[in-house]
Scaffold this active site. Structure first.
Site, PDB file in Angstrom:
ATOM      1  N   ARG A 162     -39.055  33.408 -45.893  1.00 42.62           N
ATOM      2  CA  ARG A 162     -40.173  33.944 -46.664  1.00 42.62           C
ATOM      3  C   ARG A 162     -41.200  34.475 -45.670  1.00 42.62           C
ATOM      4  NH1 ARG A 162     -38.912  28.836 -49.021  1.00 42.62           N
ATOM      5  NH2 ARG A 162     -38.192  29.005 -51.191  1.00 42.62           N
ATOM      6  N   LYS A 185     -41.308  25.661 -49.313  1.00 39.91           N
ATOM      7  CA  LYS A 185     -42.084  25.253 -50.479  1.00 39.91           C
ATOM      8  C   LYS A 185     -41.948  23.755 -50.726  1.00 39.91           C
ATOM      9  CE  LYS A 185     -42.027  29.609 -53.069  1.00 39.91           C
ATOM     10  NZ  LYS A 185     -41.644  30.249 -54.355  1.00 39.91           N
ATOM     11  N   HIS A 252     -40.251  40.748 -49.212  1.00 38.64           N
ATOM     12  CA  HIS A 252     -39.404  39.781 -49.918  1.00 38.64           C
ATOM     13  C   HIS A 252     -38.013  40.353 -50.174  1.00 38.64           C
ATOM     14  CE1 HIS A 252     -39.587  35.765 -51.389  1.00 38.64           C
ATOM     15  NE2 HIS A 252     -39.144  36.069 -52.587  1.00 38.64           N
ATOM     16  N   ARG A 255     -35.510  39.310 -47.611  1.00 32.76           N
ATOM     17  CA  ARG A 255     -34.939  37.981 -47.864  1.00 32.76           C
ATOM     18  C   ARG A 255     -33.837  38.080 -48.919  1.00 32.76           C
ATOM     19  NH1 ARG A 255     -35.950  32.202 -48.265  1.00 32.76           N
ATOM     20  NH2 ARG A 255     -36.188  31.522 -50.420  1.00 32.76           N
ATOM     21  N   HIS A 278     -33.649  26.825 -51.579  1.00 36.84           N
ATOM     22  CA  HIS A 278     -33.823  26.746 -53.028  1.00 36.84           C
ATOM     23  C   HIS A 278     -33.467  25.357 -53.538  1.00 36.84           C
ATOM     24  CE1 HIS A 278     -33.203  31.358 -53.538  1.00 36.84           C
ATOM     25  NE2 HIS A 278     -34.441  31.053 -53.215  1.00 36.84           N
ATOM     26  N   TYR A 287     -31.463  35.446 -57.053  1.00 36.68           N
ATOM     27  CA  TYR A 287     -31.827  36.170 -55.846  1.00 36.68           C
ATOM     28  C   TYR A 287     -30.700  37.098 -55.406  1.00 36.68           C
ATOM     29  CZ  TYR A 287     -36.203  34.100 -54.182  1.00 36.68           C
ATOM     30  OH  TYR A 287     -37.524  33.744 -54.013  1.00 36.68           O
TER      31      TYR A 287
END
Length: 306
Positions: A162, A185, A252, A255, A278, A287
């Site tokens: 990211r 995250k 993005h 990615r 993820h 994605y």
């Protein structure tokens, strides 16, 4: 006009958020969104039902009250996707509350989310991704800035980072190792292999950078402070205009391209999930724009048969 949220409900909300923060490691931005979503829901229910709701009443609300809240949200212009996120937060809070209080929250938890069309990411073609990496270096007359921008975009595509993860790398990470430990995250850590091209691009930037890289962040702005992600978005905008690429060619998208090109080359979906960081395989599927036929192919090749 909605009435005030009851002190008991507000205290319960704070305790739920603390639970998510401490035990589940939920990211600060997610907690902020949950706070807004559930606070708005509680305020609506206070007004809709004529007073601050007790905890038992909140956990056992009937379908009709949930539908009234959802209709209110749609009426003030909330999109179906945003409402689905808010409902998910409400269910999370209600489920936690019901478990803590020993209550039956079936009506709330079984409420269906509004349907919406999930936006699939648009990866670049392999040739376009490579062209983007080379073209971003042509957008600056200062060698060190050109090298910096190219190094960042190389990390996005070569490692699937990211933008926040790339720009958050510490100066101490240089020279880059063969495997990076990335904190993503929710403070979840993952190991990401670093291609020789990415290590070389970062090493070139570090050699040209006029600022001290013995401390602080690795990537610096023109005045030596942390690099703003907007700068990478702008340089990619200029590069995509030069290449004739669509507006979806963003940081993005690099990615997305990393994941899609790995999968197209025969990469395992679970391994790609780990590389991207993820929590859910369904997120990885979105994605990479995988269709059901591709999933079945991966399943048929990978499932351990008896």
């Amino acid at each position: 006009m909605s009435l005030a949220i009851s002190p008991a409900a507000r205290a319960a909300l704070e305790q739920w958020l603390d639970h998510l923060r401490v035990l589940d490691g939920v990211a600060a931005n997610t907690l902020k969104a949950y706070t807004a979503d559930v606070s708005g829901y509680l305020a609506f229910m206070a007004g809709h039902r004529g007073g601050g709701e007790g905890l038992a009443a909140l956990a056992t609300l009937p379908h009709a009250d949930l539908r009234a809240w959802m209709a209110h949200e749609r009426g003030r212009g909330v999109a179906a996707r945003s409402l689905a996120r808010s409902l998910s937060a409400v269910k999370g809070f209600t489920g936690w509350l019901a478990e803590r209080e020993g209550l039956d929250a079936t009506a709330v938890l079984s409420t269906r989310s509004p349907k919406f069309r999930r936006k699939l990411p648009r990866p670049l073609a392999e040739d376009d991704a490579r062209a983007m990496i080379s073209t971003v270096a042509d957008q600056s007359t200062e060698d060190w800035i050109a090298a910096r921008d190219q190094a960042v975009v190389t990390l996005l595509y070569g490692c699937g980072l990211r933008i926040s993860e790339a720009l958050g790398l510490p100066a101490a990470a240089q020279p880059l190792p063969e495997v990076l430990r990335i904190t993503g995250k929710g403070d979840k850590q993952r190991l990401v292999p670093v291609l020789p091209a990415a290590r070389a691009a970062v090493a070139r930037y570090a050699a040209l950078c006029p600022f001290d890289l013995t401390s602080g962040v690795l990537f610096r702005g023109a005045r030596g402070g942390p690099l703003n992600p907007r700068q990478i978005a702008l340089v990619m905008e200029r590069a995509r205009n030069a290449l004739g690429l669509p507006a979806t060619a963003t940081p993005h998208a690099m990615r997305h391209s990393f994941a899609t090109h790995l999968l197209n080359a025969g990469g395992d979906l679970r391994a790609i999930q780990e590389l991207l960081g993820h929590a859910s395989l369904s997120t990885t599927q979105a994605y990479t724009a995988v269709d059901s036929a591709r999933l079945m192919e991966v399943y048929a090749r990978s499932h351990p048969r008896a």
